[in-house]
Motif scaffolding. Structure first.
Motif, mmCIF file in Angstrom:
data_model
loop_
_atom_site.group_PDB
_atom_site.id
_atom_site.type_symbol
_atom_site.label_atom_id
_atom_site.label_comp_id
_atom_site.label_asym_id
_atom_site.label_seq_id
_atom_site.Cartn_x
_atom_site.Cartn_y
_atom_site.Cartn_z
ATOM 1 N N HIS A 286 0.138 -8.581 -3.383
ATOM 2 C CA HIS A 286 -0.708 -7.859 -2.433
ATOM 3 C C HIS A 286 0.106 -6.925 -1.543
ATOM 4 O O HIS A 286 -0.413 -5.926 -1.047
ATOM 5 N N ALA A 287 1.394 -7.245 -1.352
ATOM 6 C CA ALA A 287 2.260 -6.406 -0.518
ATOM 7 C C ALA A 287 2.996 -5.352 -1.323
ATOM 8 O O ALA A 287 3.749 -4.553 -0.749
ATOM 9 N N HIS A 288 2.786 -5.332 -2.628
ATOM 10 C CA HIS A 288 3.563 -4.468 -3.520
ATOM 11 C C HIS A 288 2.787 -3.195 -3.828
ATOM 12 O O HIS A 288 1.799 -3.210 -4.568
ATOM 13 N N ASP A 289 3.222 -2.073 -3.281
ATOM 14 C CA ASP A 289 2.536 -0.796 -3.462
ATOM 15 C C ASP A 289 2.988 -0.125 -4.758
ATOM 16 O O ASP A 289 3.658 0.909 -4.758
ATOM 17 N N GLY A 290 2.622 -0.728 -5.848
ATOM 18 C CA GLY A 290 2.998 -0.196 -7.151
ATOM 19 C C GLY A 290 2.527 -1.149 -8.229
ATOM 20 O O GLY A 290 1.999 -2.226 -7.945
ATOM 21 N N PRO A 291 2.708 -0.782 -9.499
ATOM 22 C CA PRO A 291 2.287 -1.677 -10.580
ATOM 23 C C PRO A 291 3.238 -2.859 -10.714
ATOM 24 O O PRO A 291 4.443 -2.740 -10.494
ATOM 25 N N ALA A 292 2.697 -4.006 -11.061
ATOM 26 C CA ALA A 292 3.491 -5.219 -11.276
ATOM 27 C C ALA A 292 3.016 -5.859 -12.572
ATOM 28 O O ALA A 292 1.877 -6.327 -12.666
ATOM 29 N N PHE A 293 3.891 -5.852 -13.582
ATOM 30 C CA PHE A 293 3.535 -6.351 -14.905
ATOM 31 C C PHE A 293 4.242 -7.680 -15.163
ATOM 32 O O PHE A 293 5.454 -7.791 -14.949
ATOM 33 N N VAL A 294 3.493 -8.679 -15.627
ATOM 34 C CA VAL A 294 4.090 -9.941 -16.047
ATOM 35 C C VAL A 294 3.736 -10.174 -17.508
ATOM 36 O O VAL A 294 2.589 -9.988 -17.921
ATOM 37 N N LEU A 295 4.737 -10.529 -18.302
ATOM 38 C CA LEU A 295 4.568 -10.709 -19.736
ATOM 39 C C LEU A 295 4.656 -12.192 -20.051
ATOM 40 O O LEU A 295 5.586 -12.875 -19.611
ATOM 41 N N ARG A 296 3.678 -12.684 -20.841
ATOM 42 C CA ARG A 296 3.583 -14.102 -21.140
ATOM 43 C C ARG A 296 3.282 -14.317 -22.616
ATOM 44 O O ARG A 296 2.916 -13.387 -23.343
#
Length: 240
Positions: free
Chosen positions: A154-164
């Motif tokens: 929520h504090a990250h002003d950008g895309p955040a990708f997690v791979l599983r």
């Protein structure tokens, strides 16, 4: 007096037949066909995007390259956490990356027994100073850990990708956007939208990826290789 439609009251509201919206502008993926199916018409900011893979190297780097390169070109840091193999500097540079400005974090070899391998990822998201994050998560991750990462995002002003791993499809996710990726031929990626803020998408999308093989090599590979093997060249020695 005309009443304002409910979906116009707040970005978090939408009708069931509509795609959701974002308070922040989304980050274009570089694939118009995909953006048309993503809420906000791009990768969300301040939220996790979860990508499920049958195995590493199906084309996930090329899928995300446009958005990550654009982040770098805007002068912001791109961080990669725990890639499953060494990455090819030449291949990354060919996709437009400034390789010397990529920050790669390996948390798998923990010095302190029992320490949390996701701590660095969580802190990077909370900091608000990173442009984009790409993280390969450990298998069989507890739902509570993913919820903590989503809250940090929520504090990250950008895309955040997690791979599983693909088997995570059977378990719920805190990420508001979940996609399943699978190779579908030479330089073609099948993308299934498993979860989004909006109606379900029945058919997978077929996306043409930037090629990693020459035309002759692609024709030869198509005859002798399974489609899922055509993207393995993504992972080789980064130091080469």
């Amino acid at each position: 007096m005309d009443r304002m439609p409910p979906e116009a009251l707040h970005p978090a509201l939408w009708l069931g037949h509509q795609l959701g919206r974002h308070a922040d502008s989304a980050v274009p993926s570089g694939f118009a066909q995909l953006d048309a199916q993503l809420p906000g018409r791009g990768w969300p900011r301040r939220a996790l995007t979860e990508l499920l893979l049958p195995h590493p190297g199906v084309g996930e780097i090329r899928l995300l390259a446009d958005s990550l390169v654009a982040t770098q070109q805007a002068g912001r840091l791109v961080m990669l956490f725990d890639p499953p193999a060494d990455l090819s500097a030449l291949a990354l540079a060919a996709l437009g990356f400034d390789v010397e400005q990529l920050l790669i974090i390996n948390t798998c070899s923990r010095v302190i027994p029992g320490s949390d391998s996701l701590w660095a990822l969580e802190q990077a998201l909370k900091s608000g100073h990173v442009g984009a994050v790409l993280a390969w998560l450990p298998p069989r991750l507890h739902a509570e850990r993913l919820r903590r990462l989503q809250l940090a995002a929520h504090a990250h002003d950008g895309p955040a990708f997690v791979l599983r791993e693909m088997s995570a499809m059977q378990r719920p996710t805190a990420a508001p956007l979940r996609l399943a990726l699978c190779a579908s031929g030479a330089d073609v990626l099948a993308v299934r939208v498993l979860k989004r803020r909006g109606p379900p998408l029945e058919a997978p999308l077929k996306l043409e990826l930037p090629p990693v093989l020459g035309e002759t090599a692609r024709e030869r590979a198509a005859l002798v290789l399974e489609p899922a093997s055509l993207h393995a060249a993504t992972f080789v020695n980064l130091a080469a």
